[in-house]
Write a protein that holds these residues in place. Sequence first.
Motif, PDB file in Angstrom:
ATOM      1  N   GLU A 109       3.026  12.283   8.176  1.00 40.41           N
ATOM      2  CA  GLU A 109       3.311  11.853   6.806  1.00 40.41           C
ATOM      3  C   GLU A 109       4.382  12.740   6.176  1.00 40.41           C
ATOM      4  OE1 GLU A 109       1.008  11.227   2.540  1.00 40.41           O
ATOM      5  OE2 GLU A 109       0.075  12.424   4.107  1.00 40.41           O
ATOM      6  N   ILE A 122       0.848  -1.194   0.000  1.00 41.81           N
ATOM      7  CA  ILE A 122       0.000   0.000   0.000  1.00 41.81           C
ATOM      8  C   ILE A 122       0.884   1.244   0.000  1.00 41.81           C
ATOM      9  CG2 ILE A 122      -1.814   1.233   1.240  1.00 41.81           C
ATOM     10  CD1 ILE A 122      -2.602  -1.424   2.517  1.00 41.81           C
ATOM     11  N   THR A 123       0.561   2.198  -0.880  1.00 39.59           N
ATOM     12  CA  THR A 123       1.331   3.444  -0.920  1.00 39.59           C
ATOM     13  C   THR A 123       1.009   4.284   0.316  1.00 39.59           C
ATOM     14  OG1 THR A 123      -0.374   4.585  -2.181  1.00 39.59           O
ATOM     15  CG2 THR A 123       1.352   3.467  -3.440  1.00 39.59           C
ATOM     16  N   THR A 124       1.934   5.145   0.668  1.00 33.01           N
ATOM     17  CA  THR A 124       1.797   5.942   1.890  1.00 33.01           C
ATOM     18  C   THR A 124       0.555   6.836   1.881  1.00 33.01           C
ATOM     19  OG1 THR A 124       4.188   5.882   2.149  1.00 33.01           O
ATOM     20  CG2 THR A 124       3.009   7.512   3.439  1.00 33.01           C
ATOM     21  N   PRO A 125       0.251   7.550   0.789  1.00 29.66           N
ATOM     22  CA  PRO A 125      -0.969   8.377   0.827  1.00 29.66           C
ATOM     23  C   PRO A 125      -2.249   7.572   1.068  1.00 29.66           C
ATOM     24  CG  PRO A 125       0.406   9.020  -1.020  1.00 29.66           C
ATOM     25  CD  PRO A 125       1.007   7.780  -0.438  1.00 29.66           C
ATOM     26  N   ARG A 126      -2.340   6.382   0.486  1.00 33.94           N
ATOM     27  CA  ARG A 126      -3.527   5.536   0.716  1.00 33.94           C
ATOM     28  C   ARG A 126      -3.554   5.021   2.147  1.00 33.94           C
ATOM     29  NH1 ARG A 126      -3.517   7.564  -3.558  1.00 33.94           N
ATOM     30  NH2 ARG A 126      -4.484   9.072  -2.209  1.00 33.94           N
ATOM     31  N   LEU A 127      -2.389   4.734   2.699  1.00 36.14           N
ATOM     32  CA  LEU A 127      -2.292   4.271   4.077  1.00 36.14           C
ATOM     33  C   LEU A 127      -2.734   5.372   5.042  1.00 36.14           C
ATOM     34  CD1 LEU A 127      -1.417   1.722   5.562  1.00 36.14           C
ATOM     35  CD2 LEU A 127       0.869   2.681   5.731  1.00 36.14           C
ATOM     36  N   HIS A 130      -9.526   7.358   8.149  1.00 36.53           N
ATOM     37  CA  HIS A 130     -10.859   6.760   8.091  1.00 36.53           C
ATOM     38  C   HIS A 130     -11.121   5.898   9.327  1.00 36.53           C
ATOM     39  CE1 HIS A 130     -14.539   5.115   6.440  1.00 36.53           C
ATOM     40  NE2 HIS A 130     -14.076   3.906   6.682  1.00 36.53           N
ATOM     41  N   GLU A 183      -4.826   7.812   4.351  1.00 36.80           N
ATOM     42  CA  GLU A 183      -6.283   7.923   4.218  1.00 36.80           C
ATOM     43  C   GLU A 183      -6.985   6.829   5.006  1.00 36.80           C
ATOM     44  OE1 GLU A 183      -7.617   8.017   0.174  1.00 36.80           O
ATOM     45  OE2 GLU A 183      -6.373   9.747  -0.308  1.00 36.80           O
ATOM     46  N   ALA A 184      -6.449   5.620   4.981  1.00 27.55           N
ATOM     47  CA  ALA A 184      -7.042   4.503   5.715  1.00 27.55           C
ATOM     48  C   ALA A 184      -6.969   4.740   7.225  1.00 27.55           C
ATOM     49  CB  ALA A 184      -6.338   3.199   5.353  1.00 27.55           C
ATOM     50  N   SER A 227      -1.287  14.126   9.100  1.00 28.65           N
ATOM     51  CA  SER A 227      -0.683  14.675   7.881  1.00 28.65           C
ATOM     52  C   SER A 227       0.740  15.157   8.144  1.00 28.65           C
ATOM     53  CB  SER A 227      -1.532  15.826   7.347  1.00 28.65           C
ATOM     54  OG  SER A 227      -2.807  15.376   6.976  1.00 28.65           O
TER      55      SER A 227
END
Length: 104
Positions: free
Chosen positions: A73, A12-17, A23, A19-20, A70
């Motif tokens: 990240e 999983i890429t960091t931006p998707r991680l 969430h 977001e997860a 954020s």
Amino acid sequence: MKKTFKMSHPKITTPRLVEAIKHEVKKYIKRERGKKLPPKVDYLDFDCRFGADEASSEVIHLSAINQHISLAEEQQLESFYLEILAKPGYRSKKPKEEPQEPQV
């Protein structure tokens, strides 16, 4: 919720991680707010702590959680610690102001 989130995953890429993670936090808060309140409690309040690890975590406001995630990240941290604990909240009554007499 007391949890250390990892910011790296082999598939999983960091931006998707990120977001997860956001969430999951939002879902947890919504689930806690949906629970039945104990007697004489007006609302649920939350104590939040955020840091690179549990020992270095600092108290933050509930609305600042996404900003701190954020920021983690941007700083490319490998993991971070997030603690969200529900506590009873009580509304305080505003003091009544004395009515002012109209000036003539």
